[in-house]
Design a protein around this motif. Sequence first.
Motif, mmCIF file in Angstrom:
data_model
loop_
_atom_site.group_PDB
_atom_site.id
_atom_site.type_symbol
_atom_site.label_atom_id
_atom_site.label_comp_id
_atom_site.label_asym_id
_atom_site.label_seq_id
_atom_site.Cartn_x
_atom_site.Cartn_y
_atom_site.Cartn_z
ATOM 1 N N VAL A 1 0.798 -1.110 -0.139
ATOM 2 C CA VAL A 1 0.129 0.016 0.020
ATOM 3 C C VAL A 1 0.987 1.306 0.085
ATOM 4 O O VAL A 1 2.225 1.427 0.592
ATOM 5 C CB VAL A 1 -0.959 -0.128 1.199
ATOM 6 C CG1 VAL A 1 -1.612 1.151 1.380
ATOM 7 C CG2 VAL A 1 -1.815 -1.155 1.266
ATOM 8 N N TYR A 2 0.494 2.350 -0.815
ATOM 9 C CA TYR A 2 1.390 3.479 -0.802
ATOM 10 C C TYR A 2 0.619 4.698 -0.315
ATOM 11 O O TYR A 2 -0.772 4.667 -0.233
ATOM 12 C CB TYR A 2 1.630 3.622 -2.417
ATOM 13 C CG TYR A 2 2.322 2.612 -2.937
ATOM 14 C CD1 TYR A 2 1.673 1.548 -3.863
ATOM 15 C CD2 TYR A 2 3.684 2.217 -3.021
ATOM 16 C CE1 TYR A 2 2.298 0.534 -4.441
ATOM 17 C CE2 TYR A 2 4.474 1.251 -3.384
ATOM 18 C CZ TYR A 2 3.433 0.422 -4.054
ATOM 19 O OH TYR A 2 4.487 -0.672 -4.649
ATOM 20 N N LEU A 3 1.123 5.640 0.021
ATOM 21 C CA LEU A 3 0.786 7.008 0.226
ATOM 22 C C LEU A 3 1.672 8.014 -0.404
ATOM 23 O O LEU A 3 2.745 8.305 0.005
ATOM 24 C CB LEU A 3 0.704 7.371 1.814
ATOM 25 C CG LEU A 3 -0.088 8.740 2.233
ATOM 26 C CD1 LEU A 3 -1.485 8.649 1.864
ATOM 27 C CD2 LEU A 3 0.197 8.876 3.777
ATOM 28 N N GLN A 4 1.025 8.617 -1.437
ATOM 29 C CA GLN A 4 1.872 9.635 -2.369
ATOM 30 C C GLN A 4 1.452 10.926 -1.554
ATOM 31 O O GLN A 4 0.099 11.494 -1.376
ATOM 32 C CB GLN A 4 1.416 9.857 -3.672
ATOM 33 C CG GLN A 4 2.093 10.920 -4.351
ATOM 34 C CD GLN A 4 3.288 10.901 -4.552
ATOM 35 O OE1 GLN A 4 3.877 9.745 -4.814
ATOM 36 N NE2 GLN A 4 4.232 11.782 -4.137
ATOM 37 N N MET A 5 2.291 11.714 -1.084
ATOM 38 C CA MET A 5 2.023 12.988 -0.240
ATOM 39 C C MET A 5 2.735 14.151 -0.934
ATOM 40 O O MET A 5 3.828 14.369 -1.307
ATOM 41 C CB MET A 5 2.615 12.852 1.415
ATOM 42 C CG MET A 5 2.026 11.845 1.961
ATOM 43 S SD MET A 5 2.427 11.763 3.596
ATOM 44 C CE MET A 5 4.278 11.693 3.479
ATOM 45 N N ASN A 6 1.793 15.345 -1.527
ATOM 46 C CA ASN A 6 2.323 16.272 -2.245
ATOM 47 C C ASN A 6 2.209 17.482 -1.743
ATOM 48 O O ASN A 6 1.244 17.594 -0.468
ATOM 49 C CB ASN A 6 1.506 16.257 -3.733
ATOM 50 C CG ASN A 6 1.913 15.002 -4.422
ATOM 51 O OD1 ASN A 6 3.142 14.613 -4.464
ATOM 52 N ND2 ASN A 6 0.973 14.628 -5.156
ATOM 53 N N SER A 7 2.825 18.664 -1.920
ATOM 54 C CA SER A 7 2.487 19.790 -1.366
ATOM 55 C C SER A 7 2.484 19.807 0.387
ATOM 56 O O SER A 7 1.784 20.300 1.157
ATOM 57 C CB SER A 7 1.108 20.574 -1.619
ATOM 58 O OG SER A 7 1.001 20.403 -3.009
ATOM 59 N N LEU A 8 3.559 19.307 0.773
ATOM 60 C CA LEU A 8 3.856 18.880 2.150
ATOM 61 C C LEU A 8 3.818 20.080 2.967
ATOM 62 O O LEU A 8 4.451 21.286 2.315
ATOM 63 C CB LEU A 8 4.799 17.831 2.369
ATOM 64 C CG LEU A 8 4.579 16.364 2.186
ATOM 65 C CD1 LEU A 8 5.564 15.765 2.091
ATOM 66 C CD2 LEU A 8 3.522 15.872 3.205
ATOM 67 N N LYS A 9 3.475 20.052 4.268
ATOM 68 C CA LYS A 9 3.247 21.439 5.196
ATOM 69 C C LYS A 9 4.037 20.918 6.390
ATOM 70 O O LYS A 9 4.289 19.659 6.728
ATOM 71 C CB LYS A 9 1.950 21.619 5.431
ATOM 72 C CG LYS A 9 1.120 22.070 4.290
ATOM 73 C CD LYS A 9 -0.162 22.201 4.603
ATOM 74 C CE LYS A 9 -1.425 22.493 3.450
ATOM 75 N NZ LYS A 9 -2.686 22.792 3.818
ATOM 76 N N PRO A 10 4.651 21.924 6.920
ATOM 77 C CA PRO A 10 5.340 21.602 8.409
ATOM 78 C C PRO A 10 4.427 20.615 9.199
ATOM 79 O O PRO A 10 4.823 19.915 10.149
ATOM 80 C CB PRO A 10 5.919 22.961 8.971
ATOM 81 C CG PRO A 10 6.053 23.623 7.679
ATOM 82 C CD PRO A 10 4.989 23.231 6.738
ATOM 83 N N GLU A 11 3.122 21.093 9.459
ATOM 84 C CA GLU A 11 2.213 20.174 10.334
ATOM 85 C C GLU A 11 2.029 18.933 9.949
ATOM 86 O O GLU A 11 1.271 18.156 10.448
ATOM 87 C CB GLU A 11 0.720 21.208 10.178
ATOM 88 C CG GLU A 11 0.260 21.539 9.087
ATOM 89 C CD GLU A 11 0.584 22.708 8.636
ATOM 90 O OE1 GLU A 11 1.604 23.385 8.491
ATOM 91 O OE2 GLU A 11 -0.359 23.692 7.887
ATOM 92 N N ASP A 12 2.412 18.399 8.644
ATOM 93 C CA ASP A 12 2.276 17.049 8.323
ATOM 94 C C ASP A 12 3.416 16.379 9.085
ATOM 95 O O ASP A 12 3.438 15.209 8.771
ATOM 96 C CB ASP A 12 2.444 17.049 6.694
ATOM 97 C CG ASP A 12 1.244 17.427 5.893
ATOM 98 O OD1 ASP A 12 1.584 18.099 4.947
ATOM 99 O OD2 ASP A 12 0.149 17.572 6.520
ATOM 100 N N THR A 13 4.066 16.889 9.534
ATOM 101 C CA THR A 13 5.390 16.178 10.312
ATOM 102 C C THR A 13 4.743 15.346 11.588
ATOM 103 O O THR A 13 3.925 15.471 12.172
ATOM 104 C CB THR A 13 6.365 17.341 11.120
ATOM 105 O OG1 THR A 13 7.000 18.086 10.094
ATOM 106 C CG2 THR A 13 7.262 16.428 12.058
ATOM 107 N N ALA A 14 5.330 14.119 11.316
ATOM 108 C CA ALA A 14 4.742 12.960 12.139
ATOM 109 C C ALA A 14 5.603 11.671 11.787
ATOM 110 O O ALA A 14 6.280 11.652 10.907
ATOM 111 C CB ALA A 14 3.280 12.703 11.908
ATOM 112 N N VAL A 15 5.100 10.591 12.742
ATOM 113 C CA VAL A 15 5.471 9.478 12.227
ATOM 114 C C VAL A 15 4.186 8.836 11.824
ATOM 115 O O VAL A 15 3.195 8.976 12.206
ATOM 116 C CB VAL A 15 5.843 8.430 13.642
ATOM 117 C CG1 VAL A 15 6.024 7.050 13.279
ATOM 118 C CG2 VAL A 15 7.002 9.022 14.452
ATOM 119 N N TYR A 16 4.476 8.177 10.592
ATOM 120 C CA TYR A 16 3.399 7.719 9.767
ATOM 121 C C TYR A 16 3.479 5.988 9.941
ATOM 122 O O TYR A 16 4.378 5.284 9.635
ATOM 123 C CB TYR A 16 3.470 8.084 8.407
ATOM 124 C CG TYR A 16 3.115 9.409 8.074
ATOM 125 C CD1 TYR A 16 3.852 10.428 8.486
ATOM 126 C CD2 TYR A 16 1.936 9.881 7.440
ATOM 127 C CE1 TYR A 16 3.349 11.853 8.282
ATOM 128 C CE2 TYR A 16 1.419 11.064 7.287
ATOM 129 C CZ TYR A 16 2.198 12.247 7.719
ATOM 130 O OH TYR A 16 1.871 13.473 7.407
#
Length: 115
Positions: A78-93
């Motif tokens: 399973v994939y997660l493509q993440m675009n236009s990342l923001k500082p608030e996306d900082t986390a453990v996934y």
Amino acid sequence: QVQLVESGGGLVQPGGSLKLSCAASRSITAITRMGWYRQAPGKERELVADIFSSGRINYADPGKGRFTISRDNAKNTVYLQMNSLKPEDTAVYFCNARVYPYDYWGQGTQVTVSS
């Protein structure tokens, strides 16, 4: 039972992209639901997106329009493509697989969005 291994995290600048992968130890064809969650420091774990064997997909508000979840049954991934990342996306996934009635989790991969 299923083991999950995430990869693809790292440090990226705001506006950048990352693609996370979740490799399963067995076929995911029959796994009803797989998802991505994230947990930032001091916060609860939250759903990012999930995908069902039926093809149905759900996105939580933070990732709508920026993240895309997909699954490759042939590769048990399973994939997660993440675009236009923001500082608030900082986390453990974390990757999650629901094999009723159990939930299985990977060890997580760190995503840091910073300039």
